[in-house]
Design an enzyme around this catalytic site. Structure first.
Site, short mmCIF file in Angstrom:
data_model
loop_
_atom_site.label_atom_id
_atom_site.label_comp_id
_atom_site.label_asym_id
_atom_site.label_seq_id
_atom_site.Cartn_x
_atom_site.Cartn_y
_atom_site.Cartn_z
N CYS A 1 0.80 -1.23 0.00
CA CYS A 1 0.00 0.00 0.00
C CYS A 1 0.83 1.27 0.00
O CYS A 1 0.32 2.35 -0.32
CB CYS A 1 -0.96 -0.01 1.19
SG CYS A 1 -2.02 -1.47 1.24
N HIS B 1 -2.97 6.90 1.88
CA HIS B 1 -3.44 5.60 1.40
C HIS B 1 -4.89 5.42 1.86
O HIS B 1 -5.21 5.61 3.03
CB HIS B 1 -2.57 4.48 1.94
CG HIS B 1 -3.18 3.13 1.81
ND1 HIS B 1 -3.73 2.68 0.62
CD2 HIS B 1 -3.37 2.13 2.71
CE1 HIS B 1 -4.22 1.47 0.80
NE2 HIS B 1 -4.02 1.11 2.05
N ASN C 1 -10.31 -0.10 -0.67
CA ASN C 1 -8.86 -0.13 -0.52
C ASN C 1 -8.25 -0.72 -1.79
O ASN C 1 -8.42 -1.90 -2.08
CB ASN C 1 -8.49 -0.98 0.70
CG ASN C 1 -7.00 -1.04 0.97
OD1 ASN C 1 -6.18 -0.76 0.08
ND2 ASN C 1 -6.63 -1.41 2.18
#
Length: 312
Positions: free
Chosen positions: A113, A238, A268
């Site tokens: 990520c 993120h 996500n």
């Protein structure tokens, strides 16, 4: 040429939208449960014929068009991803072939990520060192290839997509020094392991780290760029959890910053989340051109990387 600047952005998402209500028919969950814990309402799911490199190429093509550059103008191409199924050729080489980029340095970065901010920093370093002049920096993920759709703790989180920026040499640096590192004792907090592994994480451990350690490191990234948090025009973290994203601006004193909340509609998307969210903010002109924007990624490893850029 003493630095680099972002001149254009682009993003791509699959057409298929998966809602919380649909997920509730697949696993024991509910719209209220998902929204209250992570803030996600929808996410995009790639079709079987949509791949990490095909989505990356579409996002990159939009960024190139925005920059007014041809593929042949690019001499450095980096793709951040943790969901490449094939080992070789790498995603960067595949994207170069799709776009018609000739003789680029073509590398992949896998820090999950935090991949995009790591990739952006390496591209900036290459330009500062004189090893490149124009770079394509891409984050692209197909997390649904590695999702256990019976695990309600993870399947409600993930989405697919890609985002890209064009970075060029500049006499005035508009990409600040990177603040990066890792927490090795938390290396298993986010994982995709084995040949047929699925995405898993220790969500509470990551949440605690992000809410306690991230503000300090974010302030340091601002300091290294020579600005104070209250000068930020935008913050793009993120896109993991709205409960991590929303409080950060207040915690670091970024009172006027526009905060990216793309997790609500995209879920996500790991390394794709920062460039995708940035591209949407720029597309909607929610951040003024030239305003300082903090980009900060964190995730598998546990790795992190943050830096301040000037909005294109």
């Amino acid at each position: 040429m003493t630095g680099s600047r972002v001149v254009a952005v682009g993003h791509h998402q699959p057409d298929r939208v998966l809602t919380n209500a649909e997920l509730a028919t697949m696993v024991d969950t509910s719209d209220e449960w998902i929204r209250s814990r992570v803030g996600i309402e929808t996410r995009r799911i790639a079709a079987d014929d949509e791949t990490v490199d095909s989505m990356a190429a579409q996002a990159a093509a939009k960024a190139l068009a925005g920059a007014g550059l041809a593929p042949a103008d690019i001499d450095y191409l980096v793709v951040a991803t943790c969901t490449a199924i094939d080992r070789s050729p790498n995603m960067a080489a595949r994207v170069a072939a799709r776009l018609g980029v000739t003789t680029p340095a073509a590398i992949d970065v896998n820090t999950a990520c935090s991949g995009f901010t790591h990739a952006l920093a390496t591209a900036d370093h290459a330009i500062r060192a004189g090893a490149a002049t124009r770079a394509l920096v891409i984050g692209s993920e197909k997390l649904t290839d590695f999702t256990d759709w019976t695990d309600r703790s993870t399947c409600v989180l993930v989405g697919d997509g890609a985002g890209a920026v064009v970075l060029v040499a500049s006499p005035e640096p508009e990409v600040g020094p990177v603040t990066w590192g890792s927490v090795p004792e938390m290396s298993n907090a986010v994982r995709i392991e084995g040949r047929l592994g699925t995405f898993g994480q220790e969500g509470q451990a990551v949440f605690r780290w992000a809410t306690t350690e991230l503000p300090r490191i974010a302030r340091l990234a601002c300091e290294r760029s020579g600005i104070t948090p209250d000068e930020l025009g935008g913050i793009v973290l993120h896109q993991a959890n709205l409960r991590i994203i929303e409080p950060l601006a207040a915690r670091i004193g970024a009172t006027d910053a526009v905060v990216a909340r793309d997790v609500v509609e995209s879920g996500n998307t790991s390394a794709a989340s920062i460039p995708m969210a940035l591209s949407k903010l720029v597309e909607r002109r929610e951040i003024a051109a030239g305003a300082p924007v903090l980009l900060f990624g964190f995730g598998g490893g546990l790795s992190y990387a943050g830096l301040v850029i000037r909005c294109p």
